[in-house]
Design an enzyme around this catalytic site. Structure first.
Site, PDB file in Angstrom:
ATOM      1  N   LYS A 217       1.215  -1.165  -0.253  1.00  0.00           N
ATOM      2  CA  LYS A 217      -0.137   0.206  -0.109  1.00  0.00           C
ATOM      3  C   LYS A 217       0.911   1.158   0.214  1.00  0.00           C
ATOM      4  CE  LYS A 217      -2.769   1.234   3.477  1.00  0.00           C
ATOM      5  NZ  LYS A 217      -3.899   0.788   4.313  1.00  0.00           N
TER       6      LYS A 217
ATOM      7  N   LYS B 130       1.076   5.801  -0.493  1.00  0.00           N
ATOM      8  CA  LYS B 130       0.162   6.903   0.332  1.00  0.00           C
ATOM      9  C   LYS B 130      -0.169   7.648  -0.814  1.00  0.00           C
ATOM     10  CE  LYS B 130      -0.305   5.485   4.613  1.00  0.00           C
ATOM     11  NZ  LYS B 130      -1.254   5.199   5.660  1.00  0.00           N
TER      12      LYS B 130
ATOM     13  N   GLU C 241      -8.482   3.596   0.249  1.00  0.00           N
ATOM     14  CA  GLU C 241      -8.798   4.247   1.464  1.00  0.00           C
ATOM     15  C   GLU C 241      -8.837   5.687   1.898  1.00  0.00           C
ATOM     16  OE1 GLU C 241      -6.224   1.452   3.444  1.00  0.00           O
ATOM     17  OE2 GLU C 241      -5.605   2.384   4.955  1.00  0.00           O
TER      18      GLU C 241
ATOM     19  N   GLU D 102     -10.910   2.805   9.904  1.00  0.00           N
ATOM     20  CA  GLU D 102      -9.988   2.981  10.633  1.00  0.00           C
ATOM     21  C   GLU D 102     -10.116   4.681  11.680  1.00  0.00           C
ATOM     22  OE1 GLU D 102      -6.017   3.849   8.116  1.00  0.00           O
ATOM     23  OE2 GLU D 102      -5.327   5.176   9.803  1.00  0.00           O
TER      24      GLU D 102
ATOM     25  N   HIS E 277      -7.588  -2.679   9.983  1.00  0.00           N
ATOM     26  CA  HIS E 277      -6.329  -1.625   9.998  1.00  0.00           C
ATOM     27  C   HIS E 277      -5.091  -2.153  11.298  1.00  0.00           C
ATOM     28  CE1 HIS E 277      -5.411   2.220  11.924  1.00  0.00           C
ATOM     29  NE2 HIS E 277      -4.293   2.663  10.367  1.00  0.00           N
TER      30      HIS E 277
ATOM     31  N   GLU F  53      -3.176  -5.531   7.064  1.00  0.00           N
ATOM     32  CA  GLU F  53      -2.033  -4.656   6.798  1.00  0.00           C
ATOM     33  C   GLU F  53      -0.282  -5.435   7.694  1.00  0.00           C
ATOM     34  OE1 GLU F  53      -3.099  -1.138   8.145  1.00  0.00           O
ATOM     35  OE2 GLU F  53      -1.245  -0.071   6.740  1.00  0.00           O
TER      36      GLU F  53
END
Ligand code: 0YR
Ligand code: MG
Length: 390
Positions: free
Chosen positions: A191, A193, A248, A274, A324, A346
């Site tokens: 993943k 950002k 997300e 989350e 999360h 995760e």
């Protein structure tokens, strides 16, 4: 009633079928553990130390439970959580049987004077720490890892995806190099950002990473709540070109209508959860069709008790649950191994040195934990190495 004729001390009509156990002591703690590099950033947060604010709960049976919530290592608010654990909740637990964990969750959550100032934020994170410690005791008393107490089986495969290489403060070169390294290590999902000041930079980063890892590896993107609907829609429409598994937290954490509109406008599925504090919040997003990958976190939601309720709710809507991991994987691995809606989780390894049995990934899959408890037992030197004065 068999041979057992003992009676509950407070109710003369309730026979005791199980040996009683009592909470004798509760000690709060704060750990600050350095994260990767000299600090990480997403679009909304900068973190140099991960915080674990929690409680050690002792019993007259000699069993000690450990639970904690996850923070950004911000001492003033860590201390507030600690105070809430010690001064608001601990008196309600004195002398209680820790194995009555669901009943105790309700007792603590519905204490009127705490509820008046609570239901979210600091009180809910403090409740999470306590609830986890109680489940830890429950599983240790049963002599089982939590996943087994919850009825999971040995054959379940739980895949890991790695978040710890996709930070927004990594240069493009570092991002690509880390993506390649993670894939070489065996991860089949990563993943990164997004939420850069210029969204075109995000597209460049996504393109470079997809190019580097090839078509077979899952790629997720995480906006950490940064954008408004027009920006998220424009960008989200382009994600199909890069085979993005989910988008997300594209927008403000509590915005159900915005996420519903986005979910209808783009093909890439939405992931979130989350930042949500309650079963009701998840129900609102799920009912609205505003989320496809459900990401509850015990450390914010108020513990294992509500996490299981959210996961069951997601299952009823046939939505995948991808925890999360603000607990740094320790508790969530047990829940994910046990829950039928959960097959992917995760991976963030920041707190591995704190635990007796740190969550471990082999190839692309989590190793099934073996020790009794919720995975939260601290190494003897953890408080010494990472403990902070409260
Ligand atoms: C800062 N995972 C996340 C960092 C991570 C955050 O809190 O850990 O980016 O929690 O969004 O999906
Ligand atoms: Mg996230």
């Amino acid at each position: 009633m068999g041979t057992n004729s003992r009676i509950h001390p407070e109710r003369n009509d309730v026979p005791l079928l199980v040996d009683p156990m009592k909470i004798t002591e509760l000690r709060p703690f704060i750990l600050h553990v350095p994260v990767t590099g000299s600090g990480i950033a997403d679009s909304s947060h900068q973190v140099t130390d991960w915080g674990a604010v929690g409680a050690l709960i002792d019993t007259d049976a000699g069993i000690r439970g450990c639970g904690y919530t996850g923070t950004h290592g911000h001492l003033p608010t860590d201390r507030l959580i600690c105070d809430c654990i010690e001064h608001a909740y601990a008196p309600l637990l004195a002398g209680e049987d820790p194995r009555n964990v669901r009943a105790l969750w309700s007792k603590l959550y519905h204490c009127p004077s705490i509820r008046w100032v609570g239901r979210a934020g600091i009180t809910q994170m403090a409740l999470a720490a306590i609830d986890v410690a109680l489940w830890d005791i429950q599983a240790k008393a049963a002599g089982m890892p939590l996943w087994k107490l919850l009825g999971g089986g040995e054959s379940k495969r739980l895949e890991a995806y790695n978040t710890d290489g996709g930070w927004l403060n990594w240069s493009l070169e570092q991002l690509v190099a880390d993506a390649q390294t993670m894939v070489e290590e065996g991860f089949r999902g990563i993943k990164i950002k997004v939420g850069s000041p210029d969204p075109n930079d995000d597209l460049r980063r996504i393109a470079a990473v997809r190019e580097a890892i090839g078509p077979g590896v899952k790629l997720m993107v995480d906006g950490n709540g940064r954008w408004d609907l027009p920006t998220a829609r424009n960008l989200g429409r382009k994600f199909c070109d890069f085979d993005i598994v989910w988008f997300e937290e594209p927008m403000w954490f509590d915005d159900v209508r915005g996420h519903r509109a986005l979910a209808r406008a783009i093909e890439t599925p939405i992931a979130l959860g989350e930042q949500l504090y309650s079963l009701d919040a998840f129900a609102s997003f799920i009912e609205a069709g505003a989320v496809q990958y459900v990401q509850p976190d015990v450390t914010r939601l108020g513990g294992i008790t509500p996490w299981l309720q959210v996961a069951d709710l997601a299952l009823a809507y046939r939505l995948p649950v991808v925890a999360h991991v603000a607990d740094m994987m320790q508790i969530h691995q047990h829940l994910a191994f046990a829950h039928p809606a959960s097959h992917l989780m995760e991976y963030i390894p920041w707190m591995r040195e704190c635990f007796e049995e740190p969550a471990t990934v082999r190839g692309s899959y989590f190793h099934l934990p073996q020790s009794p408890g919720a995975g939260t037992t601290l190494r003897p030197d953890a408080l010494e190495r990472f403990g902070v004065d409260r």
